[in-house]
Structure formats: structure tokens, C-alpha cells
Scaffold this motif. Structure first.
Motif, PDB file in Angstrom:
ATOM      1  N   PHE A 171      38.495  29.129  48.598  1.00 17.44           N
ATOM      2  CA  PHE A 171      38.696  28.345  49.820  1.00 17.44           C
ATOM      3  C   PHE A 171      39.814  27.326  49.661  1.00 17.44           C
ATOM      4  O   PHE A 171      39.756  26.220  50.210  1.00 17.44           O
ATOM      5  N   GLY A 199      37.578  37.841  58.004  1.00 20.06           N
ATOM      6  CA  GLY A 199      37.681  37.259  56.653  1.00 20.06           C
ATOM      7  C   GLY A 199      39.116  37.289  56.144  1.00 20.06           C
ATOM      8  O   GLY A 199      39.805  38.299  56.291  1.00 20.06           O
ATOM      9  N   TYR A 246      32.939  26.510  42.577  1.00 16.33           N
ATOM     10  CA  TYR A 246      33.371  27.309  41.424  1.00 16.33           C
ATOM     11  C   TYR A 246      34.052  26.467  40.348  1.00 16.33           C
ATOM     12  O   TYR A 246      34.058  26.829  39.195  1.00 16.33           O
TER      13      TYR A 246
HETATM   14  C1  FAD Z   1      31.847  36.924  41.604  1.00 15.59           C
HETATM   15  C2  FAD Z   1      32.120  37.573  42.949  1.00 15.59           C
HETATM   16  C3  FAD Z   1      32.498  38.903  42.993  1.00 15.59           C
HETATM   17  C4  FAD Z   1      32.756  39.513  44.226  1.00 15.59           C
HETATM   18  N1  FAD Z   1      33.109  40.830  44.248  1.00 15.59           N
HETATM   19  C5  FAD Z   1      33.350  41.434  45.423  1.00 15.59           C
HETATM   20  C6  FAD Z   1      33.718  42.825  45.466  1.00 15.59           C
HETATM   21  O1  FAD Z   1      33.818  43.511  44.434  1.00 15.59           O
HETATM   22  N2  FAD Z   1      33.974  43.378  46.687  1.00 15.59           N
HETATM   23  C7  FAD Z   1      33.867  42.657  47.858  1.00 15.59           C
HETATM   24  O2  FAD Z   1      34.117  43.221  48.931  1.00 15.59           O
HETATM   25  N3  FAD Z   1      33.528  41.335  47.836  1.00 15.59           N
HETATM   26  C8  FAD Z   1      33.286  40.706  46.656  1.00 15.59           C
HETATM   27  N4  FAD Z   1      32.965  39.374  46.641  1.00 15.59           N
HETATM   28  C9  FAD Z   1      33.007  38.610  47.902  1.00 15.59           C
HETATM   29  C10 FAD Z   1      34.462  38.121  48.138  1.00 15.59           C
HETATM   30  O3  FAD Z   1      34.815  37.169  47.147  1.00 15.59           O
HETATM   31  C11 FAD Z   1      34.660  37.409  49.479  1.00 15.59           C
HETATM   32  O4  FAD Z   1      33.692  36.407  49.616  1.00 15.59           O
HETATM   33  C12 FAD Z   1      34.559  38.351  50.669  1.00 15.59           C
HETATM   34  O5  FAD Z   1      35.544  39.380  50.575  1.00 15.59           O
HETATM   35  C13 FAD Z   1      34.797  37.563  51.978  1.00 15.59           C
HETATM   36  O6  FAD Z   1      36.008  36.864  51.870  1.00 15.59           O
HETATM   37  P1  FAD Z   1      37.004  36.745  53.106  1.00 15.59           P
HETATM   38  O7  FAD Z   1      38.124  35.883  52.657  1.00 15.59           O
HETATM   39  O8  FAD Z   1      37.333  38.084  53.646  1.00 15.59           O
HETATM   40  O9  FAD Z   1      36.116  36.014  54.184  1.00 15.59           O
HETATM   41  P2  FAD Z   1      36.176  34.449  54.529  1.00 15.59           P
HETATM   42  O10 FAD Z   1      37.482  34.145  55.164  1.00 15.59           O
HETATM   43  O11 FAD Z   1      35.810  33.696  53.302  1.00 15.59           O
HETATM   44  O12 FAD Z   1      34.987  34.338  55.542  1.00 15.59           O
HETATM   45  C14 FAD Z   1      35.111  34.693  56.926  1.00 15.59           C
HETATM   46  C15 FAD Z   1      33.773  34.575  57.599  1.00 15.59           C
HETATM   47  O13 FAD Z   1      32.883  35.565  57.089  1.00 15.59           O
HETATM   48  C16 FAD Z   1      31.728  34.979  56.504  1.00 15.59           C
HETATM   49  N5  FAD Z   1      31.484  35.750  55.271  1.00 15.59           N
HETATM   50  C17 FAD Z   1      32.054  35.554  54.065  1.00 15.59           C
HETATM   51  N6  FAD Z   1      31.622  36.465  53.168  1.00 15.59           N
HETATM   52  C18 FAD Z   1      30.753  37.267  53.830  1.00 15.59           C
HETATM   53  C19 FAD Z   1      29.989  38.399  53.447  1.00 15.59           C
HETATM   54  N7  FAD Z   1      30.018  38.894  52.192  1.00 15.59           N
HETATM   55  N8  FAD Z   1      29.210  38.988  54.410  1.00 15.59           N
HETATM   56  C20 FAD Z   1      29.170  38.497  55.672  1.00 15.59           C
HETATM   57  N9  FAD Z   1      29.885  37.424  56.081  1.00 15.59           N
HETATM   58  C21 FAD Z   1      30.659  36.809  55.183  1.00 15.59           C
HETATM   59  C22 FAD Z   1      32.091  33.545  56.224  1.00 15.59           C
HETATM   60  O14 FAD Z   1      30.948  32.707  56.295  1.00 15.59           O
HETATM   61  C23 FAD Z   1      33.081  33.242  57.349  1.00 15.59           C
HETATM   62  O15 FAD Z   1      32.406  32.884  58.515  1.00 15.59           O
HETATM   63  C24 FAD Z   1      32.661  38.762  45.423  1.00 15.59           C
HETATM   64  C25 FAD Z   1      32.284  37.411  45.369  1.00 15.59           C
HETATM   65  C26 FAD Z   1      32.006  36.830  44.159  1.00 15.59           C
HETATM   66  C27 FAD Z   1      31.589  35.386  44.127  1.00 15.59           C
END
Ligand code: FAD
Ligand code: FES
Length: 293
Positions: A67, A202, A75
Motif C-alpha cells: 500500500f 485491484g 508488513y
Molecule cells: C504473502 C502473500 C502472498 C500472496 N500471494 C498471492 C498469489 O500468489 N496470487 C494472488 O493472486 N494473490 C496473492 N496475494 C494477494 C495479493 O498480494 C494482493 O493482495 C491481491 O492481488 C490484491 O491486490 P490488488 O492490488 O489487486 O488489490 P487492492 O488494490 O489492494 O485492493 C482493491 C480492493 O479489493 C479488495 N481486495 C484486496 N484483496 C482482495 C482479495 N484477495 N479478495 C477480495 N477483495 C480483495 C480491497 O479491500 C480493495 O477494496 C498474496 C498476499 C500475501 C500477503
């Protein structure tokens, strides 16, 4: 009259706060500060005033963050032994009582204003920054893509099964970082493969889903405490689904590369059969390794 006094007082407070923020940002000069890391393992000197997170980053110490370092992902925790100043209101909601007592702080909130001594987990000293290029994009399901990065600089990664990288993605307010598990096995050292589910709206997942072959990418890693049991007699049970299959793929292939006969079970959770992927690969693997079910 009372309302007038309230408006004036509020105005004065707001004005002073803005002035302090501007003064802090543009006028304050903290001079050269020294950061001592892990009891003197590393020592670096820098101009004070910035956050501890960016100071560490400039000195190639890549601690996890997301973020854009806005203080809500938790983190970036580090232990500040000396020089961190008082705990900030922006940190308290994200630290447990025990963490606060032992000097844990959010590196994205703490400013370097004086010499500091800090401690971070030893393995973060080995995290590197990678420049890479997209060498493959494959649709696995309607909302999950496999994306392969060919490493350029450095051109090899050394990771453990279950670890993750932090990909840099352009967001509306600057660069953000997002964690993605490495799905490629540990012996494929020149690539990093990810399995990413698109989160509607996202930032990180949309950026990765829009990547095309040849696009440059940048990330740091590897991160993560996960450790595979090294005893080959111990049976492995992998349970996952969706993007959660990313680390599991790495774990399964890494296991059978090292222990041909090791026992391993895979349970793939999904809502419909359309959400299943990599099944042919796993069936192929189970023909070679009869202990893979
Ligand atoms: C250790 C670790 C490993 C990870 N590995 C993977 C991986 O291998 N593959 C993968 O696809 N992701 C993985 N993730 C999740 C990834 O880091 C992101 O959080 C995810 O892709 C969403 O990020 P974004 O920037 O697209 O969404 P953001 O811009 O962060 O969020 C947009 C909106 O979506 C919501 N949102 C965020 N995450 C989710 C979710 N998972 N489900 C529903 N709504 C959500 C938020 O609250 C926000 O309103 C992992 C996370 C961690 C902590
Ligand atoms: S970077 Fe997220 S809390 Fe500090």
C-alpha cells in the motif's frame, strides 16, 4: 460568540498543524544520521528526515511493505533499539501490546531524525531487487493468469518452497507493492512464475493481468518464513484452491525434484470444475511419482 471562538481556535490549530508539516518536510534539517543494523552487521550514514522504510530501501535493505507504505498493512515491522522517538498514533492500532513493549515499530511511519539502532530478521538481509521481463502469460481460469518473469538483473533467484516476492505496480498515488507467491519450483532459478487472481479494481492484480510478453517488471524477494519439513519420511498434505495454488505448485515440484519417493497428497478446492487448473501436469507427475496422490 462561542461558535466564533471555536472557529478561530480550530483555524489556529489547523494552521499550526499545516505549518508544522511544511516545516518538517522542507525546513527541518536533521543532518547526517547513522543507522546501525543488527548489532553492527551493517552501518550506514544518510541524510535524516525521511522514513526508516525509505532509508532502508535506499541502502538495499528490502523489508516487506504494501500500500505504498501508508501504515495499514503491518508488513514493515522492525525492532527499534534506539533513536526511534515516541510511538506515533499512526502505529499504535497495528502493534500488539507485546510488540510495543519490545520496541517493534512500523518502518514506514518512523522518521530518521537522529542516530538509530534497529534489528530486522537476518534473512531480510538477503532479499534482493530484481529487474525482469515478462516471458509468458497464460490464462488458467476466467480470472486467474499464470505470468512468467525471466530474470535479467540479477539473473538467478534462490528461494525456498512457499516464499513470495513483492511486485511493484503503478498506482494512482505512486508505486505500490503487492505480495505474490512464487509458483515456479526452486530449481528453476532464472524465472519467477506467479499465479494471480484478478481482484476487480485491484491495483496490483490488474497491473499483472494487463502485462504482455516483453514488458519490464521489477520486484523484490524472496520473502517468507514458510519452511518445508526436511524429513523425507514426513508425509505432505497440500490443501489449496484458486491463487492459493501458487505456492503449492512450487512446493510439489520442489519436493519431487529432491525426494522421488516422498509421499504427498494434493487437495484442490474449487467451486466448479472450470476453476481447476494444472490438473494434467499433476496427473503427469503422479505417473512418475506413485506416492503423489
Ligand atoms: C504473502 C502473500 C502472498 C500472496 N500471494 C498471492 C498469489 O500468489 N496470487 C494472488 O493472486 N494473490 C496473492 N496475494 C494477494 C495479493 O498480494 C494482493 O493482495 C491481491 O492481488 C490484491 O491486490 P490488488 O492490488 O489487486 O488489490 P487492492 O488494490 O489492494 O485492493 C482493491 C480492493 O479489493 C479488495 N481486495 C484486496 N484483496 C482482495 C482479495 N484477495 N479478495 C477480495 N477483495 C480483495 C480491497 O479491500 C480493495 O477494496 C498474496 C498476499 C500475501 C500477503
Ligand atoms: S508499509 Fe504497510 S504498515 Fe508500513
Amino acid at each position: 460568540m462561542n461558535v466564533m471562538a471555536l472557529v478561530v481556535t480550530t483555524g489556529v490549530f489547523v494552521g499550526l498543524s499545516v505549518w508544522f508539516l511544511i516545516a518538517e518536510r522542507y525546513l527541518a534539517n536533521y543532518g547526517k544520521c547513522t543507522i546501525k543494523l543488527n548489532e553492527g552487521d551493517k552501518l550506514f550514514e544518510l541524510n535524516g528526515g525521511g522514513t526508516l522504510l525509505s532509508a532502508l530501501y535506499e541502502n538495499k535493505i528490502f523489508i516487506p511493505s504494501a500500500f505504498g507504505g501508508k501504515g495499514s498493512c503491518r508488513y514493515c515491522k522492525v525492532t527499534v533499539v534506539e533513536g526511534g522517538g515516541p510511538l506515533l498514533p499512526t502505529e499504535t492500532p497495528y502493534l500488539t501490546r507485546a510488540e510495543r513493549m519490545s520496541g517493534v515499530r512500523l518502518a514506514c511511519q518512523v522518521k530518521v531524525k537522529q542516530d538509530m539502532e534497529i534489528k530486522i530478521p537476518e534473512e531480510l538481509l538477503y532479499v534482493q531487487e530484481f529487474q525482469a521481463r515478462v516471458s509468458g502469460v497464460k490464462e488458467l481460469t476466467r480470472d486467474i493468469k499464470e505470468v512468467t518473469f525471466e530474470l535479467i538483473e540479477p539473473n538467478e533467484i534462490s528461494h525456498r518452497p512457499g516464499q513470495y516476492v513483492q511486485v511493484r505496480a503503478p498506482g494512482p498515488d505512486g508505486i505500490v507493492t503487492r505480495a505474490y507467491s512464487i509458483s515456479s519450483p526452486v530449481y528453476e532459478k532464472n524465472i519467477v512464475q506467479l499465479v494471480v487472481r484478478l481482484v476487480p479494481g485491484g491495483i496490483g492484480s490488474t497491473y499483472i493481468h494487463n502485462l504482455k510478453e516483453g514488458d519490464p517488471v521489477s520486484f523484490t524477494g524472496p520473502y517468507g518464513e514458510f519452511r518445508l519439513n526436511e524429513d523425507p519420511e514426513v508425509e505432505n498434505v497440500c490443501v489449496g484452491g484458486g491463487a492459493g495454488m501458487a505456492p503449492i505448485r512450487c512446493i510439489i515440484y520442489s519436493i519431487f525434484h529432491r525426494w522421488l519417493e516422498r509421499s504427498c497428497w494434493l487437495f484442490f478446492g474449487c467451486r466448479t470444475t472450470k476453476d481447476i487448473f494444472y490438473m494434467e501436469n499433476y496427473e503427469e507427475l503422479s505417473k512418475k511419482h506413485t506416492n503423489f496422490k
